[in-house]
Design a protein around this motif. Structure first.
Motif, mmCIF file in Angstrom:
data_model
loop_
_atom_site.group_PDB
_atom_site.id
_atom_site.type_symbol
_atom_site.label_atom_id
_atom_site.label_comp_id
_atom_site.label_asym_id
_atom_site.label_seq_id
_atom_site.Cartn_x
_atom_site.Cartn_y
_atom_site.Cartn_z
ATOM 1 N N LEU A 13 -9.248 -3.146 6.163
ATOM 2 C CA LEU A 13 -9.092 -1.744 5.762
ATOM 3 C C LEU A 13 -10.425 -1.154 5.328
ATOM 4 C CD1 LEU A 13 -5.890 -1.816 3.491
ATOM 5 C CD2 LEU A 13 -6.084 -0.694 5.717
ATOM 6 N N GLN A 14 -11.156 -1.941 4.530
ATOM 7 C CA GLN A 14 -12.428 -1.449 4.006
ATOM 8 C C GLN A 14 -13.467 -1.292 5.104
ATOM 9 O OE1 GLN A 14 -12.704 -4.491 0.928
ATOM 10 N NE2 GLN A 14 -12.692 -2.906 -0.646
ATOM 11 N N GLY A 15 -13.339 -2.148 6.114
ATOM 12 C CA GLY A 15 -14.299 -2.100 7.210
ATOM 13 C C GLY A 15 -13.987 -1.039 8.254
ATOM 14 N N SER A 16 -12.808 -0.450 8.142
ATOM 15 C CA SER A 16 -12.439 0.607 9.087
ATOM 16 C C SER A 16 -12.181 1.885 8.291
ATOM 17 C CB SER A 16 -11.168 0.218 9.849
ATOM 18 O OG SER A 16 -10.050 0.260 8.986
ATOM 19 N N ALA A 17 -11.839 2.938 8.983
ATOM 20 C CA ALA A 17 -11.565 4.195 8.272
ATOM 21 C C ALA A 17 -10.166 4.183 7.668
ATOM 22 C CB ALA A 17 -11.707 5.366 9.236
ATOM 23 N N GLU A 18 -9.430 3.100 7.933
ATOM 24 C CA GLU A 18 -8.007 3.083 7.603
ATOM 25 C C GLU A 18 -7.722 3.138 6.094
ATOM 26 O OE1 GLU A 18 -5.644 3.597 9.635
ATOM 27 O OE2 GLU A 18 -3.852 2.883 8.606
ATOM 28 N N LEU A 19 -8.593 2.545 5.284
ATOM 29 C CA LEU A 19 -8.343 2.574 3.835
ATOM 30 C C LEU A 19 -8.326 4.012 3.331
ATOM 31 C CD1 LEU A 19 -7.825 0.879 1.285
ATOM 32 C CD2 LEU A 19 -10.284 0.919 0.869
ATOM 33 N N ALA A 20 -9.348 4.768 3.730
ATOM 34 C CA ALA A 20 -9.412 6.175 3.317
ATOM 35 C C ALA A 20 -8.227 6.953 3.869
ATOM 36 C CB ALA A 20 -10.727 6.794 3.787
ATOM 37 N N THR A 21 -7.876 6.684 5.124
ATOM 38 C CA THR A 21 -6.739 7.374 5.743
ATOM 39 C C THR A 21 -5.462 7.125 4.962
ATOM 40 O OG1 THR A 21 -7.753 7.025 7.896
ATOM 41 C CG2 THR A 21 -5.422 7.623 7.886
ATOM 42 N N GLU A 24 12.476 2.866 0.184
ATOM 43 C CA GLU A 24 11.538 1.751 0.249
ATOM 44 C C GLU A 24 10.411 2.047 1.227
ATOM 45 O OE1 GLU A 24 14.761 1.593 0.439
ATOM 46 O OE2 GLU A 24 15.247 0.637 -1.461
ATOM 47 N N PHE A 25 10.742 2.740 2.301
ATOM 48 C CA PHE A 25 9.698 3.182 3.226
ATOM 49 C C PHE A 25 8.673 4.023 2.482
ATOM 50 C CE2 PHE A 25 12.680 2.410 6.735
ATOM 51 C CZ PHE A 25 11.818 1.859 7.665
ATOM 52 N N GLU A 26 9.204 4.934 1.680
ATOM 53 C CA GLU A 26 8.327 5.834 0.945
ATOM 54 C C GLU A 26 7.424 5.066 -0.012
ATOM 55 O OE1 GLU A 26 11.444 9.407 0.977
ATOM 56 O OE2 GLU A 26 10.467 9.068 -0.950
ATOM 57 N N ILE A 27 8.036 4.122 -0.711
ATOM 58 C CA ILE A 27 7.253 3.347 -1.666
ATOM 59 C C ILE A 27 6.227 2.499 -0.917
ATOM 60 C CG2 ILE A 27 7.338 1.630 -3.519
ATOM 61 C CD1 ILE A 27 8.667 4.346 -4.200
ATOM 62 N N ALA A 28 6.658 1.927 0.209
ATOM 63 C CA ALA A 28 5.731 1.111 0.992
ATOM 64 C C ALA A 28 4.541 1.954 1.458
ATOM 65 C CB ALA A 28 6.443 0.481 2.182
ATOM 66 N N SER A 29 4.807 3.231 1.723
ATOM 67 C CA SER A 29 3.724 4.083 2.212
ATOM 68 C C SER A 29 2.678 4.339 1.128
ATOM 69 C CB SER A 29 4.286 5.411 2.727
ATOM 70 O OG SER A 29 4.647 6.232 1.640
ATOM 71 N N LEU A 30 2.982 3.951 -0.104
ATOM 72 C CA LEU A 30 2.017 4.107 -1.187
ATOM 73 C C LEU A 30 1.001 2.980 -1.183
ATOM 74 C CD1 LEU A 30 4.507 4.909 -4.081
ATOM 75 C CD2 LEU A 30 3.060 6.532 -2.870
ATOM 76 N N ALA A 31 1.295 1.924 -0.455
ATOM 77 C CA ALA A 31 0.482 0.720 -0.540
ATOM 78 C C ALA A 31 -0.685 0.742 0.438
ATOM 79 C CB ALA A 31 1.356 -0.506 -0.263
ATOM 80 N N ASP A 32 -1.735 -0.003 0.087
ATOM 81 C CA ASP A 32 -2.827 -0.243 1.038
ATOM 82 C C ASP A 32 -2.363 -1.265 2.070
ATOM 83 O OD1 ASP A 32 -4.651 1.383 -0.438
ATOM 84 O OD2 ASP A 32 -4.983 -0.288 -1.825
ATOM 85 N N THR A 33 -1.648 -2.247 1.566
ATOM 86 C CA THR A 33 -1.181 -3.347 2.406
ATOM 87 C C THR A 33 0.307 -3.565 2.152
ATOM 88 O OG1 THR A 33 -3.340 -4.427 2.258
ATOM 89 C CG2 THR A 33 -1.472 -5.826 2.872
ATOM 90 N N THR A 34 1.101 -3.533 3.207
ATOM 91 C CA THR A 34 2.537 -3.741 3.036
ATOM 92 C C THR A 34 2.949 -5.107 3.571
ATOM 93 O OG1 THR A 34 3.008 -1.379 3.170
ATOM 94 C CG2 THR A 34 4.840 -2.862 3.615
ATOM 95 N N VAL A 35 3.571 -5.877 2.699
ATOM 96 C CA VAL A 35 4.076 -7.197 3.074
ATOM 97 C C VAL A 35 5.585 -7.093 3.215
ATOM 98 C CG1 VAL A 35 4.268 -9.616 2.382
ATOM 99 C CG2 VAL A 35 2.221 -8.297 1.749
ATOM 100 N N LEU A 36 6.076 -7.428 4.397
ATOM 101 C CA LEU A 36 7.527 -7.402 4.625
ATOM 102 C C LEU A 36 8.058 -8.823 4.633
ATOM 103 C CD1 LEU A 36 10.191 -5.960 5.409
ATOM 104 C CD2 LEU A 36 9.470 -6.147 7.786
ATOM 105 N N LEU A 37 9.004 -9.064 3.740
ATOM 106 C CA LEU A 37 9.613 -10.385 3.620
ATOM 107 C C LEU A 37 10.930 -10.417 4.374
ATOM 108 C CD1 LEU A 37 7.730 -11.494 1.381
ATOM 109 C CD2 LEU A 37 9.768 -12.051 0.080
ATOM 110 N N LEU A 38 11.099 -11.437 5.187
ATOM 111 C CA LEU A 38 12.387 -11.665 5.829
ATOM 112 C C LEU A 38 12.753 -13.116 5.551
ATOM 113 C CD1 LEU A 38 11.572 -9.863 9.202
ATOM 114 C CD2 LEU A 38 13.038 -8.982 7.368
#
Ligand SMILES: Nc1nc2c(ncn2[C@@H]2O[C@H](COP(=O)(O)OP(=O)(O)OP(=O)(O)O)[C@@H](O)[C@H]2O)c(=O)[nH]1
Ligand SMILES: [Mg+2]
Length: 324
Positions: free
Chosen positions: A260-268, A158-172
């Motif tokens: 994300l779009q406003g920072s370099a993070e989206l590309a990263t 699940e970590f791996e799959i989450a790393s595919l996302a632009d935005t990760t939402v964690l539900l508890l």
């Protein structure tokens, strides 16, 4: 093989026009190591990069599927086109949605602006790490504004799959894999948005407070702090079954995308995702090569050379990899 005769260009054109059958067909092709996989991947290239990829994860039974359905409804209300990939890394079954999810997603089943697909570990040589990004590309090319990847559980996969996302939402949720445990497992750090679902239950406020407290304690590495300083992970409470609080989650997801779009993070993040994907594909090729080598005369000869002391096993492995 019949699939060799697939008119990929036509299929991609139909998918881009929003034809659900074509989208489904393309995902089947990319998740099953079809011979036209490369053609499909290449044909999608000019049409991707638009969709926001939202990873939704959390412990079993926390309300992921219910929340996904509620998020889809909220995004559809904004007239956005939405894709859903329900990924179960532990299940060998793929293709149609699982029964429970199908029931929960029923209200969207006839909506032409929603594509729903479940994926499992079977099939693709590179595993889910290679198959899921390809499926994402198909949904992206099909014009989805957002794609939600729902994964079960909080294990490594699940970590791996989450790393595919632009935005990760964690539900508890209260009573289910409580916040402290989640923090111990390190999963809080993958979250861009934290959601306490089942807010109608006792303990939800306490869980939200605990999470806020843990946030204030930090626990991030220096490197991550650079990011954390700019993006403060919001904590939202929801009742997924009634939709209460879901609009606030949608807002948080969209705020995060703007950030994300406003920072370099989206590309990263997208580069990181592509790197994982390339590695998975390369690893798949190496495995396939080794599988071919396994019963080969070349391997037998190399083994004989090692036993006879004519070469060492490392040199022999190099030779085998080059030959395979
Ligand atoms: N009381 C309450 N029940 C909820 C809420 N959200 C979901 N549920 C219920 O919790 C159960 C599990 O919900 P799912 O959406 O299937 O949870 P999930 O995380 O997808 O479960 P898995 O896919 O099995 O890991 C269902 O019976 C839901 O109706 C909520 O906000 N409040
Ligand atoms: Mg589920």
């Amino acid at each position: 093989m019949v699939e060799r005769n697939v008119d990929v260009a036509e299929l991609v054109a139909r998918a881009r026009a929003g034809e659900a059958r074509a989208v489904g067909r393309l995902i089947s092709l990319v998740e099953s190591d079809s011979p036209v996989l490369r053609t499909v991947a290449a044909a999608l290239v000019p049409h991707v990069g638009r969709a926001q990829v939202v990873g939704l994860t959390g412990p079993p039974g926390v309300g992921k599927s219910t929340s996904t359905s509620a998020l889809v409804a909220a995004l559809r209300a904004q007239h956005l086109r939405v894709g859903v990939l329900a990924v179960d890394p532990s299940s060998p079954f793929s293709g149609g949605a699982l029964l429970g999810d199908r029931v929960r997603m029923q209200e969207h089943a006839t909506d032409s602006g929603v594509f729903i697909r479940s994926m499992a570990s079977r099939g693709h040589l590179g595993g889910l790490s290679a198959a899921v990004p390809q499926a994402l590309r198909v949904l992206d090319a099909a014009g989805c504004d957002a794609v939600i990847i729902e994964t079960v559980g909080v294990g490594q996969a699940e970590f791996e799959i989450a790393s595919l996302a632009d935005t990760t939402v964690l539900l508890l949720a209260p009573g289910l894999g409580d916040g402290i445990q989640a923090a111990k497992a390190g999963i809080l750090e993958i979250a861009d948005v934290l959601v306490v679902n089942k807010a109608d239950r006792d303990g939800a406020d306490q869980l939200a407070r605990d999470l806020r407290h843990m946030q204030s304690l930090g626990g991030h590495s220096v490197e991550e702090n650079a990011v954390a300083a700019a993006w403060r992970v919001p904590i939202r409470k929801t009742i997924a079954t009634t939709g209460e609080g879901v609009a606030e989650v949608v807002a948080a997801i969209s705020d995060h995308y703007a950030w994300l779009q406003g920072s370099a993070e989206l590309a990263t993040r997208r580069q990181r995702r592509a790197a994982v994907e390339i590695e998975a594909i390369a690893l798949g090729h190496v495995r396939a090569r080794l599988a071919r080598v396994h019963d080969s005369a070349a391997l037998a000869a190399a083994a004989a050379d090692v036993v006879a002391g004519r070469t060492d096993p490392y040199s022999a492995a190099d030779t085998i990899l080059q030959a395979g």
